[in-house]
Design a protein around this motif. Structure first.
Motif, PDB file in Angstrom:
ATOM      1  N   PRO A  29      -2.293 102.674  86.923  1.00 17.77           N
ATOM      2  CA  PRO A  29      -2.765 101.514  86.993  1.00 17.77           C
ATOM      3  C   PRO A  29      -4.121 101.123  87.106  1.00 17.77           C
ATOM      4  O   PRO A  29      -4.515 100.068  87.062  1.00 17.77           O
ATOM      5  CB  PRO A  29      -2.016 101.030  88.395  1.00 17.77           C
ATOM      6  N   THR A  30      -4.930 102.125  87.384  1.00 16.23           N
ATOM      7  CA  THR A  30      -6.464 102.065  87.445  1.00 16.23           C
ATOM      8  C   THR A  30      -6.951 101.623  85.998  1.00 16.23           C
ATOM      9  O   THR A  30      -8.238 101.446  86.047  1.00 16.23           O
ATOM     10  CB  THR A  30      -7.023 103.093  88.550  1.00 16.23           C
ATOM     11  N   ILE A  31      -6.219 102.150  85.136  1.00 20.45           N
ATOM     12  CA  ILE A  31      -6.758 101.929  83.875  1.00 20.45           C
ATOM     13  C   ILE A  31      -6.564 100.543  82.967  1.00 20.45           C
ATOM     14  O   ILE A  31      -5.352  99.946  82.914  1.00 20.45           O
ATOM     15  CB  ILE A  31      -6.582 103.140  82.688  1.00 20.45           C
ATOM     16  N   VAL A  32      -7.340  99.739  83.145  1.00 20.65           N
ATOM     17  CA  VAL A  32      -7.239  98.388  82.404  1.00 20.65           C
ATOM     18  C   VAL A  32      -7.854  98.184  81.270  1.00 20.65           C
ATOM     19  O   VAL A  32      -8.938  98.501  80.956  1.00 20.65           O
ATOM     20  CB  VAL A  32      -7.916  97.106  83.204  1.00 20.65           C
ATOM     21  N   PRO A  35     -10.232  93.953  76.562  1.00 26.64           N
ATOM     22  CA  PRO A  35     -10.330  93.036  75.501  1.00 26.64           C
ATOM     23  C   PRO A  35     -11.371  92.965  74.401  1.00 26.64           C
ATOM     24  O   PRO A  35     -11.472  92.278  73.564  1.00 26.64           O
ATOM     25  CB  PRO A  35     -10.184  91.850  76.195  1.00 26.64           C
ATOM     26  N   TYR A 137     -15.870  98.167  84.989  1.00 30.96           N
ATOM     27  CA  TYR A 137     -15.631  98.028  86.397  1.00 30.96           C
ATOM     28  C   TYR A 137     -15.538  99.142  87.129  1.00 30.96           C
ATOM     29  O   TYR A 137     -15.307  99.060  88.451  1.00 30.96           O
ATOM     30  CB  TYR A 137     -14.197  97.342  86.537  1.00 30.96           C
TER      31      TYR A 137
ATOM     32  N   MET B  50      -7.909  96.694  92.951  1.00 30.84           N
ATOM     33  CA  MET B  50      -6.885  96.265  92.367  1.00 30.84           C
ATOM     34  C   MET B  50      -5.892  95.313  93.112  1.00 30.84           C
ATOM     35  O   MET B  50      -5.749  94.432  92.482  1.00 30.84           O
ATOM     36  CB  MET B  50      -5.922  97.456  92.212  1.00 30.84           C
ATOM     37  N   LEU B  61     -18.409  96.112  93.216  1.00 33.63           N
ATOM     38  CA  LEU B  61     -17.755  95.286  91.861  1.00 33.63           C
ATOM     39  C   LEU B  61     -17.626  93.919  92.353  1.00 33.63           C
ATOM     40  O   LEU B  61     -18.084  92.840  91.755  1.00 33.63           O
ATOM     41  CB  LEU B  61     -16.642  95.961  91.180  1.00 33.63           C
ATOM     42  N   TYR B  90     -12.494  91.021  81.013  1.00 36.84           N
ATOM     43  CA  TYR B  90     -11.883  92.231  81.607  1.00 36.84           C
ATOM     44  C   TYR B  90     -10.264  92.086  81.363  1.00 36.84           C
ATOM     45  O   TYR B  90      -9.462  92.769  81.734  1.00 36.84           O
ATOM     46  CB  TYR B  90     -11.933  91.965  83.153  1.00 36.84           C
TER      47      TYR B  90
END
Lengths: 180, 138
Positions: A29-32, A35, A137, B50, B61, B90
């Motif tokens: 889930p930490t990999i986004v 775009p 990020y 998150m 961040l 993002y």
């Protein structure tokens, strides 16, 4: 028959859901995903780490395939990938540019002097403004840029020899075949 | 007496909570801009942590996001423009509310679809029972 369908259908729906959840267990889930893939590198202008008077901008990233590696001295995982990057830079496949993210110039210079410098040049972003423009990020993150200055791929996390083999080299070869 | 002091202390904590805000950006003199800024901090996610918005996160961040958003609000950009700016860089995940679009319509309509199916099933079952009862009476 209709009666049987009545019982089988919910079962199938449940199985499908379980399939999704099962897959979800193994996603990170930490990999986004970014775009910006397929888009040109955002315009930017940063000073260079080794030469504060010289600038580093998007034009530097045009004309050849290159990697941009976001790193920092405070980033523990960057320590792990350092050796891999050094070895890869010595193979001279593509130039690796460094993007020193939210760092201190002195410590960064010292780090490169002590551990070896895999970078053709390093852009210095002490406050992280340009990094936001790039959708960064965290560190390490590594972008694959094609010869037109378009972001083609982004890898989040430390680079290992396996990542070079499976994620970067095939893509670099594909870009070469494309003729970009 | 002691309980009252305790309750008072708790109430005080609830009020002073605001004072602990991590944000170091200066407040806007214009209340409209201040509201826009505060609201954006609530709806934008800190991707490093998150499950926190950037109003409540002390990650570096989040501080960068706040600084960037503060600057854009000061430039007079609208909330929509600023959200779009973040999404362009993002992705939708940076927003706490996933926008309604082709890839997320199931997320929004799914629960209602399931509810509809459930109601349909209940109606069918009840009707059939009723019919079976009638047949039995005859």
């Amino acid at each position: 028959m209709r009666r049987r369908l009545f019982f089988i259908l919910p079962m199938l729906v449940l199985l499908a859901l379980m399939g999704f959840f099962w897959r979800g267990l193994y996603l990170n889930p930490t990999i986004v995903s970014s775009p910006l893939i397929g888009k040109p590198v955002p315009d930017f202008s940063l000073s260079r780490l080794h030469n504060p008077k010289a600038t580093f901008d998007q034009n530097q990233l045009k004309g050849q395939i290159s990697l941009v590696n976001v790193w920092a001295t405070w980033c523990v995982a960057c320590r792990d990938e350092q050796q891999t990057l050094l070895a890869f830079s010595q193979q001279k496949v593509v130039p690796i540019y460094g993007f020193d993210y939210k760092d201190d110039r002195q410590s960064a210079l010292q780090w490169l002097a002590e551990r070896g410098n895999p970078y053709a040049a390093v852009a210095f972003d002490p406050i992280g403004n340009v990094a936001i423009n790039w959708g960064v990020y965290g560190a390490p993150e590594t972008f694959l840029i094609d010869a037109h200055g378009i972001i083609r791929f982004k890898y989040i996390g430390p680079i290992t020899p396996k990542v070079i083999r499976t994620d970067f080299l095939p893509r670099i070869q594909a870009l070469r075949r494309e003729g970009t | 007496m002691r309980t009252w002091v305790l309750i008072g202390a708790c109430l005080l904590l609830m009020v002073t909570h605001v004072v602990w805000a991590i944000d170091s950006e200066p407040p806007f003199s214009d209340p409209i801009l201040e509201y826009r800024y505060e609201h954006l901090l609530q709806v934008i996610r800190c991707l490093q942590c998150m499950d926190e918005n950037i109003a409540n996160s002390d990650a570096p961040l989040a501080a960068d996001f706040r600084r960037q958003i503060h600057a854009m609000v000061a430039e007079g950009r609208s909330e929509q423009q600023i959200k779009q700016y973040m999404v362009n860089r993002y992705g939708d995940f940076v927003l706490y509310d996933p926008p309604l679009q082709t890839s997320t319509w199931l997320l929004w309509t799914g629960p209602f679809l399931l509810l509809g199916i459930a109601i349909l099933v209940v109606i069918l079952v009840v009707r059939r029972r009723a019919r079976m009862d009638e047949e039995r009476e005859i």
